[in-house]
Motif scaffolding. Structure first.
Motif, PDB file in Angstrom:
ATOM      1  N   GLU A  89       0.836  -1.064   0.138  1.00 33.12           N
ATOM      2  CA  GLU A  89       0.027  -0.349   0.100  1.00 33.12           C
ATOM      3  C   GLU A  89       0.914   1.008  -0.061  1.00 33.12           C
ATOM      4  O   GLU A  89       1.633   1.505   0.986  1.00 33.12           O
ATOM      5  CB  GLU A  89      -1.011   0.017   1.164  1.00 33.12           C
ATOM      6  CG  GLU A  89      -1.889   1.111   1.258  1.00 33.12           C
ATOM      7  CD  GLU A  89      -2.874   1.144   2.386  1.00 33.12           C
ATOM      8  OE1 GLU A  89      -3.669   1.877   2.255  1.00 33.12           O
ATOM      9  OE2 GLU A  89      -2.649   0.207   3.212  1.00 33.12           O
ATOM     10  N   ALA A  90       0.844   2.157  -1.223  1.00 36.35           N
ATOM     11  CA  ALA A  90       1.360   3.066  -1.029  1.00 36.35           C
ATOM     12  C   ALA A  90       1.276   4.353   0.058  1.00 36.35           C
ATOM     13  O   ALA A  90       0.037   4.285   0.195  1.00 36.35           O
ATOM     14  CB  ALA A  90       1.203   3.896  -2.312  1.00 36.35           C
ATOM     15  N   GLY A  91       2.385   4.727   0.658  1.00 34.58           N
ATOM     16  CA  GLY A  91       2.132   5.858   1.584  1.00 34.58           C
ATOM     17  C   GLY A  91       1.785   5.118   3.029  1.00 34.58           C
ATOM     18  O   GLY A  91       1.958   5.930   4.153  1.00 34.58           O
ATOM     19  N   ARG A  92       1.639   4.058   3.199  1.00 36.18           N
ATOM     20  CA  ARG A  92       1.068   3.365   4.529  1.00 36.18           C
ATOM     21  C   ARG A  92       2.340   1.851   4.585  1.00 36.18           C
ATOM     22  O   ARG A  92       1.606   1.159   5.618  1.00 36.18           O
ATOM     23  CB  ARG A  92      -0.154   2.951   4.255  1.00 36.18           C
ATOM     24  CG  ARG A  92      -0.862   4.306   4.315  1.00 36.18           C
ATOM     25  CD  ARG A  92      -2.200   4.031   4.058  1.00 36.18           C
ATOM     26  NE  ARG A  92      -3.154   3.263   5.089  1.00 36.18           N
ATOM     27  CZ  ARG A  92      -3.764   3.397   6.254  1.00 36.18           C
ATOM     28  NH1 ARG A  92      -3.509   4.808   6.517  1.00 36.18           N
ATOM     29  NH2 ARG A  92      -4.296   2.698   7.120  1.00 36.18           N
ATOM     30  N   VAL A  93       3.006   1.855   3.882  1.00 37.72           N
ATOM     31  CA  VAL A  93       4.029   0.761   4.175  1.00 37.72           C
ATOM     32  C   VAL A  93       5.456   1.207   4.054  1.00 37.72           C
ATOM     33  O   VAL A  93       5.663   1.887   3.050  1.00 37.72           O
ATOM     34  CB  VAL A  93       3.827  -0.509   3.121  1.00 37.72           C
ATOM     35  CG1 VAL A  93       4.933  -1.660   3.235  1.00 37.72           C
ATOM     36  CG2 VAL A  93       2.453  -1.227   3.377  1.00 37.72           C
ATOM     37  N   LEU A  94       6.423   0.803   4.923  1.00 36.98           N
ATOM     38  CA  LEU A  94       7.833   1.204   4.927  1.00 36.98           C
ATOM     39  C   LEU A  94       8.639  -0.024   4.193  1.00 36.98           C
ATOM     40  O   LEU A  94       8.320  -1.123   4.007  1.00 36.98           O
ATOM     41  CB  LEU A  94       8.296   1.144   6.180  1.00 36.98           C
ATOM     42  CG  LEU A  94       7.996   2.429   7.187  1.00 36.98           C
ATOM     43  CD1 LEU A  94       8.632   2.181   8.469  1.00 36.98           C
ATOM     44  CD2 LEU A  94       8.416   3.595   6.643  1.00 36.98           C
ATOM     45  N   ILE A  95       9.649   0.319   3.279  1.00 38.36           N
ATOM     46  CA  ILE A  95      10.522  -0.565   2.761  1.00 38.36           C
ATOM     47  C   ILE A  95      12.029  -0.346   3.494  1.00 38.36           C
ATOM     48  O   ILE A  95      12.576   0.802   3.216  1.00 38.36           O
ATOM     49  CB  ILE A  95      10.796  -0.288   1.189  1.00 38.36           C
ATOM     50  CG1 ILE A  95       9.211  -0.167   0.528  1.00 38.36           C
ATOM     51  CG2 ILE A  95      11.664  -1.064   0.655  1.00 38.36           C
ATOM     52  CD1 ILE A  95       9.399  -0.113  -0.909  1.00 38.36           C
ATOM     53  N   ALA A  96      12.177  -1.325   4.183  1.00 42.57           N
ATOM     54  CA  ALA A  96      13.495  -1.394   4.874  1.00 42.57           C
ATOM     55  C   ALA A  96      14.659  -1.835   3.899  1.00 42.57           C
ATOM     56  O   ALA A  96      14.108  -2.543   2.760  1.00 42.57           O
ATOM     57  CB  ALA A  96      13.403  -2.199   6.184  1.00 42.57           C
ATOM     58  N   ASP A  97      15.679  -1.572   4.220  1.00 40.22           N
ATOM     59  CA  ASP A  97      16.861  -1.961   3.200  1.00 40.22           C
ATOM     60  C   ASP A  97      16.317  -1.679   1.860  1.00 40.22           C
ATOM     61  O   ASP A  97      16.628  -2.348   0.913  1.00 40.22           O
ATOM     62  CB  ASP A  97      17.028  -3.498   3.441  1.00 40.22           C
ATOM     63  CG  ASP A  97      16.998  -4.068   4.947  1.00 40.22           C
ATOM     64  OD1 ASP A  97      18.047  -3.650   5.353  1.00 40.22           O
ATOM     65  OD2 ASP A  97      16.230  -5.172   5.130  1.00 40.22           O
ATOM     66  N   LYS A  98      16.028  -0.336   1.703  1.00 34.68           N
ATOM     67  CA  LYS A  98      15.443  -0.069   0.526  1.00 34.68           C
ATOM     68  C   LYS A  98      16.361  -0.453  -0.728  1.00 34.68           C
ATOM     69  O   LYS A  98      15.906  -0.803  -1.837  1.00 34.68           O
ATOM     70  CB  LYS A  98      14.866   1.526   0.443  1.00 34.68           C
ATOM     71  CG  LYS A  98      13.904   1.585  -0.825  1.00 34.68           C
ATOM     72  CD  LYS A  98      13.356   3.113  -0.408  1.00 34.68           C
ATOM     73  CE  LYS A  98      12.171   3.659  -1.309  1.00 34.68           C
ATOM     74  NZ  LYS A  98      11.604   4.730  -1.206  1.00 34.68           N
TER      75      LYS A  98
END
Length: 303
Positions: A271-280
């Motif tokens: 979900e855009a804007g509401r999920v983080l991407i760690a180790d991006k």
């Protein structure tokens, strides 16, 4: 014993208590649990110019925060934590993994007394209920809790193609199905992600977490219960409706991508804007190499 004597004893005990403090008043305080995400948030916030303070929790925090202004507390030192956070007057972020302890074995300080009943309630029910209680306690302390996206917006999933290929029509239908499933199961505090293949729900995240759920999907392949040529299925991860993103923002990381590849999925939608991407950076590079797709889905359209 007279009241004056009791007061004298309490004052003596309190005088022995060392109240933790930061060397410099921070702009942001991260209460760090286990895992790599708190350090990534700290680096992102510092890169934006914020002075970051870290609260490490003995026996829980496992990252190296020697490069940051940090203070350590033990799990039961509720009063010390409250004093530290209130004195800092900074934005506070809870990040990382915090396992529920054996409350009977915790050495609590006096700060637990006003909130004991609420803390004990976190031992029952699902994660949503526990996090709501923790957030309410922080609010009562006058602590300004913010979400990870407020201090590290660069780690938040954007709308559209993030890395890899593009989903086809069947993938888009599966993504919409996954969004609908998570929305429908949200009142039961089930989980934040599902795997869908041609409209069929292959797995729903429960208490085991995303990585273990993906391992179950890989087992379906190995056992022959899912027979499909080539890659099949999409991992969908989103915030549940009404979820407090300050204390529980969904995250994917490099291990998620690796397990999605091992399960031979076609791709991942968040979900855009509401999920983080760690180790991006590592995530995007890995997705490009594997042939998976990674897309951010605007929840207003869910396609």
């Amino acid at each position: 014993m007279h009241a004056a004597q009791w007061a004298g004893r309490i004052a003596t005990v309190m005088a022995r208590v060392t109240i933790p403090e930061f060397a410099i008043r921070p702009d942001v305080v991260i209460v760090a649990g286990a895992g790599a995400l708190p350090a990534q948030l700290a680096l992102s916030a510092r890169a934006s110019g914020a002075h970051v303070g870290i609260v490490t929790v003995a026996g829980t925090t496992d990252g190296d925060y020697s490069a940051f202004d940090s203070v350590s507390v033990r799990f039961g030192e509720v009063g010390r934590l409250r004093t530290l956070l209130r004195a800092a007057k900074a934005d506070v972020v809870l990040s990382g993994q915090f396992k529920r302890p054996d409350y009977a074995a915790v050495a609590w300080d006096w700060g637990i007394v006003p909130i004991l009943a609420r803390v004990l309630r976190t031992g029952f029910g699902g994660d949503d209920a526990a996090l709501r209680i923790i957030s309410s306690i922080m609010d009562d302390w006058g602590v300004r809790m913010v979400g990870p996206s407020d201090i590290a917006p660069d780690l938040v999933a954007a709308t559209g193609q993030i890395a890899g290929g593009k989903p086809n029509n069947q993938d888009r239908a599966d993504i919409k199905c996954g969004f609908d499933v998570i929305s429908a199961t949200a009142p039961f505090d089930v989980g934040q992600c599902v795997v869908v293949h041609q409209g069929r729900v292959l797995a729903v995240e429960a208490a085991e977490g995303t990585d273990a759920m993906l391992e179950r999907c890989a087992d379906l392949r190995r056992s022959g219960r899912l027979r499909s040529r080539g890659r099949a299925g999409v991992l969908i991860k989103r915030a549940k409706p009404g979820q407090d993103l300050r204390s529980d923002m969904p995250v994917i990381g490099l291990e998620t991508i690796r397990r999605a590849e091992a399960a031979e999925l076609r791709g991942i939608a968040v979900e855009a804007g509401r999920v983080l991407i760690a180790d991006k950076a590592e995530v995007m590079s890995y997705v490009q190499r594997t042939g998976l797709f990674l897309v951010g889905v605007d929840n207003t359209t869910e396609t």
